[in-house]
Write a protein that holds these residues in place. Sequence first.
Motif, short mmCIF file in Angstrom:
data_model
loop_
_atom_site.label_atom_id
_atom_site.label_comp_id
_atom_site.label_asym_id
_atom_site.label_seq_id
_atom_site.Cartn_x
_atom_site.Cartn_y
_atom_site.Cartn_z
N GLN A 53 57.51 35.10 50.79
CA GLN A 53 57.11 34.87 49.40
C GLN A 53 56.01 33.81 49.32
O GLN A 53 55.04 33.98 48.57
CB GLN A 53 58.30 34.38 48.57
CG GLN A 53 59.23 35.42 48.07
CD GLN A 53 60.29 34.76 47.20
OE1 GLN A 53 61.19 34.08 47.71
NE2 GLN A 53 60.18 34.94 45.91
N LEU A 54 56.18 32.73 50.07
CA LEU A 54 55.20 31.64 50.05
C LEU A 54 53.85 32.13 50.55
O LEU A 54 52.82 31.82 49.96
CB LEU A 54 55.70 30.47 50.90
CG LEU A 54 54.78 29.25 50.96
CD1 LEU A 54 54.58 28.64 49.58
CD2 LEU A 54 55.34 28.22 51.93
N ARG A 55 53.84 32.88 51.65
CA ARG A 55 52.58 33.41 52.19
C ARG A 55 51.86 34.25 51.14
O ARG A 55 50.66 34.09 50.92
CB ARG A 55 52.84 34.25 53.44
CG ARG A 55 51.56 34.80 54.06
CD ARG A 55 51.79 35.95 54.99
NE ARG A 55 52.39 37.05 54.23
CZ ARG A 55 53.26 37.91 54.75
NH1 ARG A 55 53.64 37.82 55.99
NH2 ARG A 55 53.75 38.88 53.99
N ASP A 56 52.59 35.13 50.47
CA ASP A 56 51.96 36.00 49.46
C ASP A 56 51.44 35.19 48.28
O ASP A 56 50.36 35.46 47.76
CB ASP A 56 52.95 37.06 49.00
CG ASP A 56 53.30 38.06 50.08
OD1 ASP A 56 52.54 38.16 51.07
OD2 ASP A 56 54.34 38.73 49.96
N LEU A 57 52.21 34.20 47.87
CA LEU A 57 51.79 33.37 46.74
C LEU A 57 50.56 32.55 47.10
O LEU A 57 49.61 32.46 46.31
CB LEU A 57 52.95 32.46 46.31
CG LEU A 57 52.77 31.70 45.01
CD1 LEU A 57 52.49 32.63 43.84
CD2 LEU A 57 54.01 30.88 44.73
N ILE A 58 50.54 31.97 48.29
CA ILE A 58 49.37 31.19 48.73
C ILE A 58 48.14 32.09 48.82
O ILE A 58 47.05 31.68 48.42
CB ILE A 58 49.65 30.49 50.07
CG1 ILE A 58 50.66 29.36 49.87
CG2 ILE A 58 48.38 29.95 50.71
CD1 ILE A 58 51.16 28.74 51.17
N ARG A 59 48.31 33.29 49.33
CA ARG A 59 47.18 34.23 49.41
C ARG A 59 46.62 34.51 48.02
O ARG A 59 45.40 34.46 47.82
CB ARG A 59 47.64 35.54 50.07
CG ARG A 59 46.53 36.55 50.24
CD ARG A 59 47.05 37.95 50.54
NE ARG A 59 48.01 38.47 49.56
CZ ARG A 59 47.67 38.93 48.34
NH1 ARG A 59 46.41 38.92 47.94
NH2 ARG A 59 48.59 39.39 47.52
N ARG A 60 47.49 34.74 47.05
CA ARG A 60 47.03 35.01 45.69
C ARG A 60 46.37 33.78 45.06
O ARG A 60 45.36 33.90 44.36
CB ARG A 60 48.21 35.48 44.84
CG ARG A 60 48.72 36.86 45.26
CD ARG A 60 49.93 37.28 44.47
NE ARG A 60 49.58 37.44 43.06
CZ ARG A 60 50.48 37.47 42.09
NH1 ARG A 60 51.77 37.34 42.35
NH2 ARG A 60 50.09 37.62 40.83
N ILE A 61 46.92 32.61 45.30
CA ILE A 61 46.33 31.37 44.77
C ILE A 61 44.94 31.17 45.37
O ILE A 61 43.99 30.86 44.65
CB ILE A 61 47.24 30.16 45.05
CG1 ILE A 61 48.51 30.24 44.18
CG2 ILE A 61 46.50 28.85 44.80
CD1 ILE A 61 49.59 29.25 44.58
N ASN A 62 44.83 31.34 46.68
CA ASN A 62 43.53 31.17 47.34
C ASN A 62 42.51 32.18 46.84
O ASN A 62 41.34 31.83 46.64
CB ASN A 62 43.69 31.24 48.86
CG ASN A 62 44.38 30.04 49.43
OD1 ASN A 62 44.52 29.01 48.78
ND2 ASN A 62 44.84 30.16 50.65
N ALA A 63 42.92 33.43 46.66
CA ALA A 63 42.01 34.46 46.15
C ALA A 63 41.55 34.11 44.74
O ALA A 63 40.37 34.26 44.40
CB ALA A 63 42.68 35.83 46.17
N THR A 64 42.46 33.62 43.93
CA THR A 64 42.11 33.21 42.57
C THR A 64 41.15 32.04 42.58
O THR A 64 40.13 32.03 41.88
CB THR A 64 43.39 32.85 41.78
OG1 THR A 64 44.27 33.97 41.79
CG2 THR A 64 43.05 32.47 40.34
N ASN A 65 41.44 31.03 43.40
CA ASN A 65 40.58 29.84 43.48
C ASN A 65 39.18 30.18 43.96
O ASN A 65 38.20 29.61 43.48
CB ASN A 65 41.20 28.78 44.39
CG ASN A 65 42.37 28.08 43.75
OD1 ASN A 65 42.56 28.12 42.55
ND2 ASN A 65 43.18 27.42 44.56
N ALA A 66 39.08 31.09 44.90
CA ALA A 66 37.77 31.47 45.44
C ALA A 66 36.93 32.24 44.43
O ALA A 66 35.70 32.13 44.43
CB ALA A 66 37.94 32.29 46.72
N ALA A 67 37.59 32.99 43.55
CA ALA A 67 36.87 33.82 42.59
C ALA A 67 36.65 33.13 41.25
O ALA A 67 35.79 33.53 40.46
CB ALA A 67 37.63 35.12 42.37
N LEU A 68 37.40 32.10 40.98
CA LEU A 68 37.37 31.43 39.67
C LEU A 68 36.19 30.49 39.56
O LEU A 68 36.09 29.50 40.29
CB LEU A 68 38.68 30.67 39.47
CG LEU A 68 38.88 29.94 38.16
CD1 LEU A 68 38.86 30.93 37.01
CD2 LEU A 68 40.20 29.21 38.18
#
Length: 155
Positions: A53-68
Amino acid sequence: MKLAEALTARADLQRRIEQLRARITANARYQEGEEPAEDAAALLVEADAALVQLRDLIRRINATNAALGLGADGTMTDALAARDVLRLRHSLLADAAAAASGANDQFLRQMRSELRQISALPVAELRSRADAVAQELRELDNRIQQANWIHELKE
């Protein structure tokens, strides 16, 4: 889910994993003839699920941060890097000012015959710079927090 909610969920998952680690290590061995308080193998399975769960959440957070995009601050990733550097810069300036002012000196000059300590740095200027960096840090952090509550987490 908002980015801020995801960050809170990430922190909760990290705490949960650390609690599971402590419980696993506490129950990994037990004395012959006694039963452990908890099943360490079951706790390992639970920890593994939390790590996924943590890996998936971190991946989504990082993807959001990179695109935001945050305008003049660049992407969220750029802003987070800038915030980290501002924190270090503020700490460096504040520590330098404290050292130069003798704020942490244990040994004050007792007699006139003892050698005087002289500041090698301009204390007032360092404190002024530290204050300016702290203000810049607060403003950047406010922009980051605002973006966290406005933007949705990417899939």
